[in-house]
Design a protein around this motif. Structure first.
Motif, PDB file in Angstrom:
ATOM      1  N   LEU A   5      35.758  88.904 -29.230  1.00  0.00           N
ATOM      2  CA  LEU A   5      35.188  89.815 -28.253  1.00  0.00           C
ATOM      3  C   LEU A   5      34.375  90.940 -28.892  1.00  0.00           C
ATOM      4  CD1 LEU A   5      38.176  90.018 -25.808  1.00  0.00           C
ATOM      5  CD2 LEU A   5      35.957  89.037 -25.369  1.00  0.00           C
ATOM      6  N   THR A   6      34.396  91.059 -30.222  1.00  0.00           N
ATOM      7  CA  THR A   6      33.597  92.096 -30.855  1.00  0.00           C
ATOM      8  C   THR A   6      32.126  91.744 -30.733  1.00  0.00           C
ATOM      9  OG1 THR A   6      33.779  91.027 -32.989  1.00  0.00           O
ATOM     10  CG2 THR A   6      35.415  92.713 -32.479  1.00  0.00           C
ATOM     11  N   GLY A   7      31.290  92.737 -30.636  1.00  0.00           N
ATOM     12  CA  GLY A   7      29.863  92.519 -30.551  1.00  0.00           C
ATOM     13  C   GLY A   7      29.403  91.995 -29.204  1.00  0.00           C
ATOM     14  N   ASP A  66      36.453  84.994 -19.438  1.00  0.00           N
ATOM     15  CA  ASP A  66      37.712  85.698 -19.684  1.00  0.00           C
ATOM     16  C   ASP A  66      37.526  87.142 -19.221  1.00  0.00           C
ATOM     17  OD1 ASP A  66      40.299  86.152 -20.557  1.00  0.00           O
ATOM     18  OD2 ASP A  66      39.918  85.615 -22.644  1.00  0.00           O
ATOM     19  N   ALA A  67      38.594  87.903 -19.252  1.00  0.00           N
ATOM     20  CA  ALA A  67      38.532  89.341 -18.956  1.00  0.00           C
ATOM     21  C   ALA A  67      39.313  90.069 -20.040  1.00  0.00           C
ATOM     22  CB  ALA A  67      39.096  89.640 -17.570  1.00  0.00           C
ATOM     23  N   ARG A  79      45.303  82.344 -18.437  1.00  0.00           N
ATOM     24  CA  ARG A  79      44.088  81.655 -18.860  1.00  0.00           C
ATOM     25  C   ARG A  79      43.527  80.931 -17.634  1.00  0.00           C
ATOM     26  NH1 ARG A  79      41.945  80.852 -23.591  1.00  0.00           N
ATOM     27  NH2 ARG A  79      43.854  81.493 -24.623  1.00  0.00           N
ATOM     28  N   PRO A  80      42.290  81.238 -17.256  1.00  0.00           N
ATOM     29  CA  PRO A  80      41.724  80.597 -16.066  1.00  0.00           C
ATOM     30  C   PRO A  80      41.384  79.136 -16.307  1.00  0.00           C
ATOM     31  CG  PRO A  80      40.087  81.970 -17.141  1.00  0.00           C
ATOM     32  CD  PRO A  80      41.376  82.197 -17.870  1.00  0.00           C
ATOM     33  N   PHE A 107      31.583  86.262 -20.681  1.00  0.00           N
ATOM     34  CA  PHE A 107      31.104  84.892 -20.587  1.00  0.00           C
ATOM     35  C   PHE A 107      30.651  84.478 -21.988  1.00  0.00           C
ATOM     36  CE2 PHE A 107      30.663  86.882 -16.518  1.00  0.00           C
ATOM     37  CZ  PHE A 107      31.117  85.921 -15.623  1.00  0.00           C
ATOM     38  N   GLU A 108      31.306  83.480 -22.551  1.00  0.00           N
ATOM     39  CA  GLU A 108      30.956  82.955 -23.866  1.00  0.00           C
ATOM     40  C   GLU A 108      30.197  81.653 -23.652  1.00  0.00           C
ATOM     41  OE1 GLU A 108      33.770  81.036 -26.887  1.00  0.00           O
ATOM     42  OE2 GLU A 108      33.684  83.163 -27.455  1.00  0.00           O
TER      43      GLU A 108
END
Length: 125
Positions: A5-7, A66-67, A79-80, A107-108
């Protein structure tokens, strides 16, 4: 800890984003150098499951949603599940924001060996 989640990229919608649409009402638009993500959630209430409908343009090879709570350095307890609906459209179910505060929807998006992360901050009271 979720180091991926960094960046995060939080970018305002650009005119080019208008080509990526999600029918059915108001939505949020995120834009990176490659992708546009348009998303809409169900009602957001503490401790209640909700769904996210979203579209990614151009359609990626894979996507994940994810959130995350940046100030608390943790994500959701759930986990969705994600269902591709074709044409770059998806539905994620089973998300739950278990506490009040600042959250980021993440969103990845992956294609061609590259991954981009787009995020939008929401405040849950």
């Amino acid at each position: 800890m979720r180091r991926w989640l960094t960046g995060l990229a939080l970018v305002a919608a650009a005119p080019a984003a208008l080509a990526c649409e999600l029918p059915g009402g108001p939505s949020q638009t995120l834009q990176s150098s490659t992708y546009t993500v348009v998303y809409r959630t169900g009602p957001l209430r503490i401790g209640e499951h909700f769904a996210v409908n979203f579209a990614v343009c151009p359609a990626p090879e894979s996507v994940r949603v994810d959130a995350w709570m940046p100030e608390h350095r943790h994500g959701m307890n759930y986990r969705p599940s994600l269902v591709a609906q074709g044409g770059g459209r998806y539905r994620a179910e089973g998300l739950m924001l278990h506490m009040a505060g600042n959250w980021e929807f993440v969103f990845e998006v992956r294609s061609g060996g590259k991954t981009e992360r787009l995020a939008h901050r929401v405040r849950l009271e």
